[in-house]
Design an enzyme around this catalytic site. Structure first.
Site, PDB file in Angstrom:
ATOM      1  N   ASP A   1      36.167 -17.495  23.989  1.00 53.46           N
ATOM      2  CA  ASP A   1      37.478 -17.198  24.599  1.00 53.46           C
ATOM      3  C   ASP A   1      38.408 -16.324  23.781  1.00 53.46           C
ATOM      4  OD1 ASP A   1      36.845 -18.466  26.871  1.00 53.46           O
ATOM      5  OD2 ASP A   1      38.303 -20.086  26.720  1.00 53.46           O
TER       6      ASP A   1
ATOM      7  N   VAL B   1      35.026 -22.038  35.285  1.00 50.14           N
ATOM      8  CA  VAL B   1      33.895 -21.472  34.546  1.00 50.14           C
ATOM      9  C   VAL B   1      32.625 -22.029  35.182  1.00 50.14           C
ATOM     10  CG1 VAL B   1      32.744 -21.298  32.295  1.00 50.14           C
ATOM     11  CG2 VAL B   1      35.239 -21.332  32.409  1.00 50.14           C
TER      12      VAL B   1
ATOM     13  N   GLY C   1      39.532 -24.496  33.409  1.00 54.11           N
ATOM     14  CA  GLY C   1      40.566 -24.470  32.376  1.00 54.11           C
ATOM     15  C   GLY C   1      41.844 -23.951  32.981  1.00 54.11           C
ATOM     16  N   ARG C   2      42.814 -23.711  32.115  1.00 50.17           N
ATOM     17  CA  ARG C   2      44.113 -23.279  32.647  1.00 50.17           C
ATOM     18  C   ARG C   2      44.029 -21.884  33.242  1.00 50.17           C
ATOM     19  NH1 ARG C   2      46.817 -21.340  27.009  1.00 50.17           N
ATOM     20  NH2 ARG C   2      44.858 -21.874  26.071  1.00 50.17           N
ATOM     21  N   PHE C   3      42.997 -21.125  32.878  1.00 50.02           N
ATOM     22  CA  PHE C   3      42.900 -19.753  33.376  1.00 50.02           C
ATOM     23  C   PHE C   3      41.990 -19.626  34.594  1.00 50.02           C
ATOM     24  CE2 PHE C   3      43.657 -18.495  28.727  1.00 50.02           C
ATOM     25  CZ  PHE C   3      45.034 -18.529  28.912  1.00 50.02           C
ATOM     26  N   GLY C   4      41.290 -20.695  34.938  1.00 50.61           N
ATOM     27  CA  GLY C   4      40.412 -20.611  36.111  1.00 50.61           C
ATOM     28  C   GLY C   4      39.090 -21.321  35.871  1.00 50.61           C
TER      29      GLY C   4
ATOM     30  N   LYS D   1      41.307 -22.637  19.014  1.00 51.80           N
ATOM     31  CA  LYS D   1      41.561 -24.084  19.075  1.00 51.80           C
ATOM     32  C   LYS D   1      40.213 -24.790  19.213  1.00 51.80           C
ATOM     33  CE  LYS D   1      42.387 -23.796  24.027  1.00 51.80           C
ATOM     34  NZ  LYS D   1      43.269 -24.094  25.130  1.00 51.80           N
TER      35      LYS D   1
ATOM     36  N   ILE E   1      31.057 -25.559  35.703  1.00 46.17           N
ATOM     37  CA  ILE E   1      31.044 -26.310  34.429  1.00 46.17           C
ATOM     38  C   ILE E   1      32.369 -27.032  34.264  1.00 46.17           C
ATOM     39  CG2 ILE E   1      30.902 -26.147  31.916  1.00 46.17           C
ATOM     40  CD1 ILE E   1      29.359 -23.579  32.189  1.00 46.17           C
TER      41      ILE E   1
ATOM     42  N   ASP F   1      43.899 -17.545  20.828  1.00 45.38           N
ATOM     43  CA  ASP F   1      43.785 -18.877  21.433  1.00 45.38           C
ATOM     44  C   ASP F   1      42.732 -19.699  20.679  1.00 45.38           C
ATOM     45  OD1 ASP F   1      44.529 -20.792  23.275  1.00 45.38           O
ATOM     46  OD2 ASP F   1      43.194 -20.078  24.854  1.00 45.38           O
TER      47      ASP F   1
END
Ligand code: ATP
Length: 326
Positions: free
Chosen positions: A172, A49, A44-47, A157, A41, A155
């Site tokens: 998240d 998806v 993001g900054r964490f990996g 946002k 999909i 987080d």
């Protein structure tokens, strides 16, 4: 004999306790052969998806965690034990963990629709006041529920709020603590500041960032329910203004301003004092003076709704005021 029996029994109880402990995750484990990962999909900054299938469509959030590191695994288990307590209309559904070493992922319901971020900032949509109140109320309700469950989002946002058929879905939550421990974020003396993140950070977090940048990047930031309230204030601003606060400023300037207690000016906002007051309350420099979500919901409900749709009716003029900005 009695003594041996007692020891035996104590052993059994201990064994049961320990196996219960190690099973904390397993009841939420999704058998790897049952989960089909279909397409990426986004990342993001964490990996990354992925979209996946497990009794229907799901979202699979891959986490870059070193499984051999006991501290990281423990942090992961603690956060995951929080997720499974959640069940609310405006909060994404946690479905389980996916564990296929070295891969570790969190599986949630797949959100349809777009994020609030995409709608406002990429598509340039503007919501009328009535719709803004409805959406903000839903976010406040979902967040109030998380806080009641002892969960801090950390987080919050617009990228983590989906709009699905006119209904918000908050995603998240509580992942931040897990990802702070991820491999990428554990490089010493490196502070990764993603685009658009700073304007959601309360002054006490910004100040901690400043301290951190000269020392270790691995220190826990002082997130709290009140720092979530500050982030909610920014979402309320985005709904009203159609942009992020301080959106033309450089990161250094935002850090300096927010740390000093300087707020985004509201003179350009065509909104009543009551509407601006919600912002000022959420953005209060003093965390203890910020309202709780239950108070925010009441305040939002008291805001005058415009009759007959999205536009201002001449019979209900808005009070324009600057006094809210103090
Ligand atoms: P950031 O890294 O700054 O948080 P992001 O929100 O885009 O940015 P991710 O949360 O990792 O990063 O999401 C990556 C992509 O996956 C985004 O396009 C996001 O909208 C999408 N996504 C995340 N969770 C879901 C979900 N439950 N259902 C559908 N799409 C999702």
């Amino acid at each position: 004999v009695e003594c041996i029996d007692d020891v035996d029994m104590a052993d059994q109880v201990l064994h049961r306790k320990n196996s219960h402990k190690s099973n904390v995750l397993s009841e939420w484990d999704i058998p790897p052969d049952q989960l089909e990962i279909t397409e990426l999909i986004g990342t993001g900054r964490f990996g990354p998806v992925y979209k996946g299938r497990w009794h229907g469509d799901v979202a699979v959030k891959m986490l870059d965690i070193d499984m051999s590191d006991e501290e990281q695994l423990q942090a992961f288990k603690t956060e995951v034990s929080q997720f499974k307590k959640t069940r609310h209309d405006y909060v994404v559904l946690f479905m389980g963990t996916y564990l296929k070493p070295p891969k570790l992922a969190i599986v949630t319901s797949l959100c349809r629709g777009m994020t609030l971020y995409t709608r406002v900032h990429q598509r340039g949509e503007r919501f009328g006041m009535n719709k803004a109140i409805v959406l903000a109320t839903q976010v406040a309700q979902g967040m109030g529920y998380l806080h009641a469950k002892g969960i801090i989002h950390k987080d919050l946002k617009s990228k983590n709020i989906f709009l699905e058929n006119g209904k918000v879905v908050i995603t998240d939550f509580a992942l931040f603590s897990i990802m702070r421990l991820s491999r990428e974020n554990r490089r010493p003396n490196v502070m990764v500041i993603p685009d658009g993140w700073l304007c959601y950070l309360a002054p006490e977090l910004i100040t901690a960032l400043r301290v951190d940048s000269s020392g270790s990047s691995d220190r826990e930031l002082p997130f709290s329910t009140t720092s979530d309230i500050y982030s909610f204030g920014t979402i309320w601003y985005e709904l009203l203004a159609g942009c992020l606060p301080f959106h033309k400023e450089l990161a250094e300037s935002i850090i300096w301003r927010v740390g000093k207690g300087i707020k985004q000016p509201l003179t350009h906002l065509q909104a009543s004092k009551d509407v601006k007051d919600v912002l000022m309350m959420c953005w209060n420099y003093n965390p203890e003076k910020r309202p709780e979500f239950t108070d925010i919901i009441k305040t939002l409900n008291r805001l005058p709704k415009k009759r007959g749709g999205l536009h201002r009716s001449p019979s209900h003029p808005l009070h324009l005021s600057r006094s809210a900005e103090s």
